[in-house]
Every structure is written in C-alpha cells, then in structure tokens.
Design an enzyme around this catalytic site. Structure first.
Site, PDB file in Angstrom:
ATOM      1  CE  LYS A 116     -18.755 -14.900 -13.663  1.00  0.00           C
ATOM      2  NZ  LYS A 116     -18.235 -16.400 -13.065  1.00  0.00           N
ATOM      3  CE  LYS A 197      -7.068 -10.427 -13.001  1.00  0.00           C
ATOM      4  NZ  LYS A 197      -8.421 -10.233 -11.191  1.00  0.00           N
ATOM      5  CE  LYS A 200      -8.063 -19.144 -13.659  1.00  0.00           C
ATOM      6  NZ  LYS A 200      -9.378 -20.439 -12.699  1.00  0.00           N
TER       7      LYS A 200
END
Ligand code: TRP
Length: 339
Positions: A116, A197, A200
């Site tokens: 991140k 996967k 979001k």
C-alpha cells in the site's frame, strides 16, 4: 452446549467500497450459517479505513451501508454483536498500549504495508500502525478464531506475536488467536479476470464484480459478460485457461450448497455456456433479492439501524472495557475510581 463453551470469533470488515459477492460467499454467508455455533463479534472497521484518505460523507454512508448489509444478509442481532469500531473506544486505547510493546521492525516488514505504501509520496503513520489496531480488535475480545481472507494471514500472525509478547512481559493476559482461512475453492474470482480474486479495488471496473446490491438486470449483464473459454465443457477444472467456467460453477455451488458432482449434474443437459450463465444469474438474483429488500428497509429506517448498532456496541463494550482495565492495570496505569 453452554454458552461458556462456545468459541469466540472476531472478524472485521472494511466499510470502504461496495461489498460484492466475493465478500458475501467468502465471508458473510459463512458467518450467518455458523452464527449459533459460536459467540460472534463482527466489527465494521472504520478506523482502519481512515488510514488512507476518505471522503467523510462517503465513509459515513458506507459504514452504515455495510452494517445494514450484514444484518440484511441474516446476521441475527440477538445472537451476534455487529458494531462500528469507532463507537467502542477501547480499540483505539488498546492500540496505543500495544504500540508501546510492538517493535517498529515488525510493522515495516508487513507485506500489505509495503504494497500500500509502495509508490505513495506520503504515507500516514496510521497505515503503518494498521496491524496493531487489528491486533487490538482481536485480542481485546479474547477471540479464539479470526475468519479472514488469505491476504490477512500475516496480520493475524502479528496479532499472535503481540499477544505473546504482552503475555511474556506482563503475565498471562491474552488468548493467542488463530486465523481461519477459507479454502481456495471458496474464493470468488473476478468475472472479467477469473485468475484474480474478486476485489473491491476493481469494483468499478465494468464486469469485474457483482455487487451485493446490484439490480437483477445488472447481475444478468455482468454474468453474461463473464470471461469463459472455447472448451465448451461445463465441469470444474484447475486449468487456468478454464478458470472462468470454474468460477461460474463455484458461484453456483456457493449459492446452492451442492457438491461439485451435483453441480456438474445440474449442467449435464445444458446447451453451452449461454445456459450456464443464465442459470448462474438466476440463482444469484434469487439469493440476493431478499437481501436487497431487507437492506432497503433498514437503510430507510435509520432509527432501527442505530438501535441495532448501539446494541452491538454495548455488547462489545461489556467484553472489551473490563479487558482494557486489566491491560491498563498490568502496564501500571492508574485506573479511575480504583487503587
Ligand atoms: N484488515 C482486515 C481486512 O482488511 C479487516 C480487519 C480489521 C479485521 N480488524 C480486524 C479482520 C480484526 C479480522 C479481525 O480484511
């Protein structure tokens, strides 16, 4: 089985981004099915969300929306505690104390932090501290089990390390939690990219995800557009080339709770992938319709939703406030109104 004997479960769900069928089949549906076997705490982790920039009104709406969706999915407020993290102040307080015994190096090693933080020009201290807050969430409740996706395994390991370090420094205080990771087959993959996967982060990419609140027409459109292959056989397969069909069958299996061979049998007479997609869209729509209806009712009746959340927060506080007192006392803080 008496309630004392029930295993305690804690899990957190980020309010940022719309919840999709990957969240539903990968986590929420299982929580609903097992809610009476365990003592459950489900926390909407808004304090974790603000470790990266959020629009305040959007965050508030998404937090309420996530809560309403959990109840609408069938979590029963009389048996599980669903609450908003920031409404129970023990989490942030406990995090501070745990910060003071967590070596900085442990946090700098976290792969999610590295991913991140990656190429960002500026990173908040909160983002680095994210896993300590998550450890506080879990160990404040003496949770035995922590159902999470595979990407959170390292954070649960860290929570174990922190619990053990505290126990070592101050004496037996915390239960050392275990991560409970769903098997790979239970994972829903992106409809546009069935080797990744459903996430979001790509929810806005057309045809990637099916949102839990999508209208039937939208669901049909997304499923019809799903990537398949040219083999033409409707069977489960580990072959990366056939992962699109495998994913659609997996979704059908998750909705119907059938075995793989029962699912394949259901499609024995199907005429091609068109039929497969039609059936998958149908069962998904049937599953999600009542959830969407209950959600709409709850989100309209904000008093009712607030009441349910206040009840969850009270239950959470009844466990975590005394635990925090114990922690404070162990590290030598003076408790108010006591010796
Ligand atoms: N970090 C988790 C995620 O992104 C969310 C989370 C926060 C969590 N606190 C938790 C999960 C405690 C399990 C237990 O999915």
């Amino acid at each position: 089985m008496g309630s004392e004997a029930k295993k305690r479960v804690f899990s957190g769900i980020q309010p940022s981004g719309d919840l999709h069928i990957g969240n539903y089949f990968g986590a929420i549906k299982g929580w609903v099915e097992h809610q009476s076997d365990k003592e459950n705490f489900f926390c909407i982790v808004d304090l974790h969300s603000i470790t990266v920039a959020q629009d305040p009104d959007t965050l508030r709406d998404q937090t309420r929306s996530a809560a309403a969706l959990l109840f609408a999915s069938g979590l029963d407020p009389s048996i599980c505690s669903v609450f908003i993290q920031s409404q129970v102040s023990t989490h942030a307080e406990c995090c501070w104390i745990l910060n003071c015994i967590t070596p900085l190096g442990w946090l700098e090693r976290m792969t999610q932090f590295k991913d991140k933080a990656g190429d960002q020009a500026s990173v908040s201290t909160g983002l680095l501290d994210y896993p300590v807050l998550m450890a506080a969430d879990i160990i404040l409740y003496s949770a035995h089990e922590v159902p999470v996706g595979d990407d959170q395994r390292q954070h649960v390991e860290l929570a174990r390390d922190i619990a053990q370090r505290f126990n070592h420094l101050y004496g037996e205080t915390f239960v050392v939690p275990e991560a409970v990771i769903p098997e790979a087959g239970a994972r829903v993959m992106g409809l546009n990219d069935p080797n990744a996967k459903m996430s979001k982060s790509f929810a806005d990419v057309r045809g990637h995800a099916v949102g839990m609140l999508d209208e039937p027409k939208e669901i049909e459109r997304s499923v019809k557009r799903a990537v398949t292959d040219s083999h033409g056989e409707i069977i489960f397969s580990d072959d990366a080339e056939r992962s699109g069909v495998n994913n659609l069958l997996g979704i059908y299996k998750a909705v119907t709770n059938k075995t793989k061979s029962e699912v394949e049998k259901d499609f024995r007479d199907a005429r091609g992938y068109g039929d497969l997609k039609t059936r998958v869209a149908e069962v998904l729509i049937e599953e999600l319709n009542p959830i969407r209806d209950r959600y709409q009712e709850l989100i309209k009746d904000s008093d009712q939703l607030d009441k349910l959340l206040a009840r969850g927060a009270d239950r959470a506080a009844s466990i975590s406030v005394p635990k925090l007192q114990e922690i404070k006392s162990k590290v030598g803080l003076v408790l108010s109104g006591g010796p």
